[in-house]
Design a protein around this motif. Structure first.
Motif, short mmCIF file in Angstrom:
data_model
loop_
_atom_site.label_atom_id
_atom_site.label_comp_id
_atom_site.label_asym_id
_atom_site.label_seq_id
_atom_site.Cartn_x
_atom_site.Cartn_y
_atom_site.Cartn_z
N ALA A 56 0.82 -1.21 0.00
CA ALA A 56 0.00 0.00 0.00
C ALA A 56 0.85 1.27 0.00
CB ALA A 56 -0.95 -0.01 1.19
N GLY A 57 2.04 1.23 0.60
CA GLY A 57 2.92 2.40 0.62
C GLY A 57 3.41 2.80 -0.75
N ASP A 58 3.34 1.89 -1.70
CA ASP A 58 3.79 2.19 -3.07
C ASP A 58 2.75 2.98 -3.85
OD1 ASP A 58 6.23 0.86 -2.66
OD2 ASP A 58 5.25 -1.06 -3.02
N SER A 59 1.70 3.42 -3.17
CA SER A 59 0.71 4.30 -3.80
C SER A 59 1.27 5.71 -3.96
CB SER A 59 -0.58 4.33 -2.97
OG SER A 59 -1.19 3.06 -2.99
N ASP A 60 2.38 6.01 -3.30
CA ASP A 60 3.06 7.28 -3.48
C ASP A 60 3.85 7.21 -4.79
OD1 ASP A 60 4.31 9.85 -2.70
OD2 ASP A 60 6.11 8.60 -2.57
N PRO A 61 3.57 8.10 -5.74
CA PRO A 61 4.23 8.01 -7.05
C PRO A 61 5.76 8.05 -6.99
CG PRO A 61 2.41 9.55 -7.15
CD PRO A 61 2.59 9.19 -5.70
N VAL B 243 17.18 9.35 -12.94
CA VAL B 243 15.80 9.37 -12.42
C VAL B 243 15.83 9.34 -10.90
CG1 VAL B 243 13.62 8.09 -12.31
CG2 VAL B 243 14.81 8.35 -14.50
N MET B 244 16.68 8.49 -10.32
CA MET B 244 16.79 8.40 -8.86
C MET B 244 17.26 9.74 -8.29
SD MET B 244 15.70 5.52 -7.79
CE MET B 244 16.43 4.91 -6.30
N ALA B 245 18.23 10.37 -8.93
CA ALA B 245 18.73 11.66 -8.45
C ALA B 245 17.62 12.71 -8.50
CB ALA B 245 19.93 12.10 -9.29
N ALA B 246 16.83 12.70 -9.56
CA ALA B 246 15.73 13.66 -9.69
C ALA B 246 14.67 13.42 -8.62
CB ALA B 246 15.12 13.57 -11.08
N LEU B 247 14.42 12.16 -8.29
CA LEU B 247 13.41 11.84 -7.27
C LEU B 247 13.85 12.30 -5.88
CD1 LEU B 247 12.32 8.27 -8.40
CD2 LEU B 247 10.90 10.33 -8.39
N GLU B 248 15.14 12.38 -5.66
CA GLU B 248 15.65 12.77 -4.35
C GLU B 248 15.72 14.28 -4.17
OE1 GLU B 248 19.36 10.69 -4.20
OE2 GLU B 248 18.37 8.75 -3.97
N SER B 249 15.49 15.04 -5.23
CA SER B 249 15.55 16.50 -5.12
C SER B 249 14.15 17.05 -4.89
CB SER B 249 16.15 17.10 -6.39
OG SER B 249 15.30 16.87 -7.49
N PRO B 250 14.03 18.01 -3.93
CA PRO B 250 12.70 18.58 -3.69
C PRO B 250 12.41 19.68 -4.69
CG PRO B 250 14.26 19.35 -2.04
CD PRO B 250 15.00 18.43 -2.96
N PRO C 139 9.63 16.74 -5.95
CA PRO C 139 9.76 15.70 -6.97
C PRO C 139 9.25 16.19 -8.32
CG PRO C 139 8.59 14.87 -5.03
CD PRO C 139 8.76 16.34 -4.85
N PRO C 140 9.97 15.89 -9.38
CA PRO C 140 9.54 16.33 -10.72
C PRO C 140 8.32 15.54 -11.21
CG PRO C 140 11.54 15.03 -10.87
CD PRO C 140 11.23 15.19 -9.41
N ALA C 141 7.78 16.01 -12.32
CA ALA C 141 6.63 15.32 -12.93
C ALA C 141 7.03 13.90 -13.34
CB ALA C 141 6.15 16.12 -14.14
N LEU D 284 9.67 9.02 -16.56
CA LEU D 284 9.41 7.75 -17.24
C LEU D 284 9.95 7.75 -18.66
CD1 LEU D 284 5.80 6.86 -16.05
CD2 LEU D 284 7.91 5.61 -15.54
N THR D 285 9.91 8.90 -19.33
CA THR D 285 10.45 8.99 -20.69
C THR D 285 11.95 8.71 -20.68
OG1 THR D 285 8.73 10.56 -21.32
CG2 THR D 285 10.72 10.51 -22.68
#
Length: 148
Positions: free
Chosen positions: A10-15, A37-44, A46-48, A53-54
């Protein structure tokens, strides 16, 4: 054929969390995939999701090896943004990746549209329509070979 496996909860409902775990699972196939992608996810903030995904899909498309990616327990995810991300992934899925979604209920995805896209009669080889199991629990005897 190599297999990447992601067991969801259920916690994986966070995009952002979903994408981070998606990348981590893909890194079992190719260690360097998705590092940007991981680096982008760690920066506040989170990007679109779609641009991330592209990038990830382009990296998958550059792989030479085919692999199977299993998303297990998808029924535990309850978030429209994650469903949209998965739909985007399915709509742009590179041929190297075979995606398997294991779920206990029909996922809230545009399945009819996605199946129509892969069941193009001009496509070679043509696919066989999917048959749902009967209430008695009979096996699925026809599956879409292009999705496996």
């Amino acid at each position: 054929m190599r297999v990447a496996w992601l067991s969801l909860d259920a916690g994986d409902s966070d995009p952002a969390r979903f994408l981070a775990y998606l990348v981590a699972a893909l890194q079992t196939i190719s260690a360097g995939i998705g590092t940007g992608v991981m680096a982008a996810l760690e920066s506040p903030p989170p990007p679109a999701t779609e641009p991330l995904l592209t990038v990830l899909l382009n990296e998958i498309a550059a792989l030479r090896q085919e692999f199977i990616f299993v998303l297990d327990d998808y029924h535990l995810v309850d978030a429209k943004p994650v469903d949209q991300a998965l739909t985007f992934l399915l709509e742009h899925q590179p041929p190297q990746m075979r995606l398997v979604i294991a779920t206990r209920e029909d996922p809230p995805l545009p399945l009819a549209r996605l199946l129509e896209a892969v069941c193009d009669p001009l496509r070679s080889p043509p696919c066989t329509p999917l048959k749902k199991p009967s209430a008695s629990g009979a096996k699925i005897d026809n599956i879409l070979p292009s999705l496996l």
